[in-house]
Design an enzyme around this catalytic site. Structure first.
Site, PDB file in Angstrom:
ATOM      1  N   ASP A  44       0.839  -1.205   0.000  1.00 33.44           N
ATOM      2  CA  ASP A  44       0.000   0.000   0.000  1.00 33.44           C
ATOM      3  C   ASP A  44       0.876   1.258   0.000  1.00 33.44           C
ATOM      4  O   ASP A  44       0.357   2.376  -0.036  1.00 33.44           O
ATOM      5  CB  ASP A  44      -1.013  -0.011   1.156  1.00 33.44           C
ATOM      6  CG  ASP A  44      -0.349   0.009   2.510  1.00 33.44           C
ATOM      7  OD1 ASP A  44       0.893  -0.069   2.587  1.00 33.44           O
ATOM      8  OD2 ASP A  44      -1.082   0.102   3.519  1.00 33.44           O
ATOM      9  N   SER A  45       2.202   1.058  -0.026  1.00 33.11           N
ATOM     10  CA  SER A  45       3.107   2.184  -0.291  1.00 33.11           C
ATOM     11  C   SER A  45       2.812   2.768  -1.675  1.00 33.11           C
ATOM     12  O   SER A  45       3.271   3.869  -1.989  1.00 33.11           O
ATOM     13  CB  SER A  45       4.570   1.743  -0.183  1.00 33.11           C
ATOM     14  OG  SER A  45       4.787   0.528  -0.890  1.00 33.11           O
ATOM     15  N   ASP A  83      -1.162  -6.215  -0.286  1.00 32.96           N
ATOM     16  CA  ASP A  83      -1.409  -5.540   0.993  1.00 32.96           C
ATOM     17  C   ASP A  83      -2.880  -5.195   1.183  1.00 32.96           C
ATOM     18  O   ASP A  83      -3.474  -4.550   0.300  1.00 32.96           O
ATOM     19  CB  ASP A  83      -0.635  -4.214   0.972  1.00 32.96           C
ATOM     20  CG  ASP A  83       0.229  -4.019   2.178  1.00 32.96           C
ATOM     21  OD1 ASP A  83       0.114  -4.801   3.131  1.00 32.96           O
ATOM     22  OD2 ASP A  83       1.036  -3.066   2.147  1.00 32.96           O
ATOM     23  N   LYS A 111      -1.433  -9.553   2.700  1.00 33.72           N
ATOM     24  CA  LYS A 111      -0.637  -9.119   3.860  1.00 33.72           C
ATOM     25  C   LYS A 111      -1.479  -8.172   4.706  1.00 33.72           C
ATOM     26  O   LYS A 111      -2.123  -7.261   4.183  1.00 33.72           O
ATOM     27  CB  LYS A 111       0.642  -8.406   3.419  1.00 33.72           C
ATOM     28  CG  LYS A 111       1.433  -7.853   4.611  1.00 33.72           C
ATOM     29  CD  LYS A 111       2.787  -7.354   4.236  1.00 33.72           C
ATOM     30  CE  LYS A 111       2.835  -5.914   3.819  1.00 33.72           C
ATOM     31  NZ  LYS A 111       2.326  -4.929   4.806  1.00 33.72           N
ATOM     32  N   GLU A 113      -1.412  -5.687   8.200  1.00 35.38           N
ATOM     33  CA  GLU A 113      -0.761  -5.074   9.367  1.00 35.38           C
ATOM     34  C   GLU A 113      -1.583  -5.434  10.592  1.00 35.38           C
ATOM     35  O   GLU A 113      -2.822  -5.461  10.522  1.00 35.38           O
ATOM     36  CB  GLU A 113      -0.676  -3.549   9.188  1.00 35.38           C
ATOM     37  CG  GLU A 113       0.241  -3.162   8.041  1.00 35.38           C
ATOM     38  CD  GLU A 113       0.484  -1.660   7.924  1.00 35.38           C
ATOM     39  OE1 GLU A 113       0.187  -0.905   8.878  1.00 35.38           O
ATOM     40  OE2 GLU A 113       0.992  -1.247   6.865  1.00 35.38           O
ATOM     41  N   GLU A 178       9.044  -4.794  10.468  1.00 33.83           N
ATOM     42  CA  GLU A 178       9.582  -3.492  10.025  1.00 33.83           C
ATOM     43  C   GLU A 178      10.167  -2.694  11.185  1.00 33.83           C
ATOM     44  O   GLU A 178       9.522  -2.531  12.239  1.00 33.83           O
ATOM     45  CB  GLU A 178       8.442  -2.703   9.342  1.00 33.83           C
ATOM     46  CG  GLU A 178       8.882  -1.351   8.813  1.00 33.83           C
ATOM     47  CD  GLU A 178       7.889  -0.735   7.827  1.00 33.83           C
ATOM     48  OE1 GLU A 178       6.909  -1.414   7.422  1.00 33.83           O
ATOM     49  OE2 GLU A 178       8.096   0.437   7.460  1.00 33.83           O
TER      50      GLU A 178
HETATM   51  O1  KIV Z   1       3.493  -1.170   1.652  1.00 33.31           O
HETATM   52  C1  KIV Z   1       4.697  -1.448   1.742  1.00 33.31           C
HETATM   53  O2  KIV Z   1       5.525  -1.063   0.906  1.00 33.31           O
HETATM   54  C2  KIV Z   1       5.128  -2.236   2.881  1.00 33.31           C
HETATM   55  C3  KIV Z   1       6.610  -2.470   3.030  1.00 33.31           C
HETATM   56  C4  KIV Z   1       7.236  -1.274   3.649  1.00 33.31           C
HETATM   57  C5  KIV Z   1       6.922  -3.692   3.781  1.00 33.31           C
HETATM   58  O3  KIV Z   1       4.341  -2.664   3.676  1.00 33.31           O
END
Ligand code: KIV
Length: 256
Positions: A44-45, A83, A111, A113, A178
């Site tokens: 989600d970056s 994510d 994924k 969090e 992280e």
């Molecule tokens: O969204 C992302 O890029 C991440 C990484 C920093 C692991 O979760």
């Protein structure tokens, strides 16, 4: 050979480091695949590096699904985790539906969090439904109040290790951790049967993950724990400037 949960587990067993990188589009997926990474994270970056938002909670399922589909198309044999964007687990029903949409888009797993019980419950629900997951511990950008390193005190490190045991019991495909001290990253890799992939978590995790734009020096600024292997932004800026000089000089700038 297609990378799977089994091939990743085998890499952990044999002590072979796993290379993971974020990807969002054709270029990032093809470069990651060509370089031989085993895992891609459709992170989600993308909110920041692709869509220009200030923070990751500003991206939703629609954009994430487009990225996941594109990455799968362009990296057919790489393991792809997608994510969960902020709020994708707002109800158990939403969590299940969103996870299934990612799998239909071609992701191998989702994924999540894990800041609170709602996220843990969503992850457990997905596992009950047979959906493969990757758990994210340590610094959790979707909800973190600051970017400071996590698990710095003994008490915080113990809590993170306990979260690692709890996650391991849910049998994830992998764990992302992280921005924690090296010894905490190392102990998490010992606790978990699944590969523990670190970002700013020292050298003794089972693998490393970095954001595509950080490692290639495309971001204006990278986090202090994210090494840059080339200054891509400066190189590309020079190419763009050269193009504009070429146009303005009616082609003379390239005449020898
Ligand atoms: O969204 C992302 O890029 C991440 C990484 C920093 C692991 O979760």
């Amino acid at each position: 050979m297609k990378q799977t949960r089994e091939t990743l587990l085998e890499m952990k067993r044999s002590g072979t480091p796993i290379a993971m990188v974020t990807a969002y589009d054709r270029l990032s997926a093809e470069l990651a695949r060509a370089a031989g990474v085993e895992m891609i994270l459709v992170g989600d970056s993308a909110a920041n590096v692709i869509y220009g938002h200030a923070a990751t909670p500003q991206i939703g399922m629609k954009e994430m699904l487009l990225c996941a589909e594109t990455v799968r198309r362009c990296a057919p044999d790489v393991y792809v985790a997608a994510d969960f964007p902020f709020g994708a687990d707002e109800s158990p029903r939403a969590a299940l539906a969103n996870a299934r949409r990612f799998l239909e888009a071609g992701a191998d797993s989702v994924k999540i969090e894990l800041p609170d019980e709602r996220a843990w419950n969503a992850l457990a629900l997905l596992r009950d439904a047979g959906i493969p997951v990757v758990g994210h511990l340590g610094l959790l950008p979707q909800t973190a109040a600051s970017r400071r390193q996590c698990a710095r005190t003994e008490e915080e490190a113990d809590a993170l290790r306990a979260a690692g045991r709890r996650l391991d019991a849910l049998d994830p495909d992998a764990v992302v951790v992280e921005h924690v001290p090296d010894d905490v990253g190392a102990s998490l890799a010992e606790i978990c049967r699944a590969p523990v992939v670190g970002i700013g978590a020292g050298r003794r995790t089972d693998g490393q993950v970095l954001v595509f734009h950080d490692l290639l020096g495309l971001s204006e600024k990278s986090p202090p724990f994210a090494p840059r292997f080339v200054e891509g932004r400066a190189l590309l800026a020079e190419g763009m400037a050269e193009y504009v000089r070429w146009v303005k000089s009616r082609g003379a700038s390239l005449d020898k």
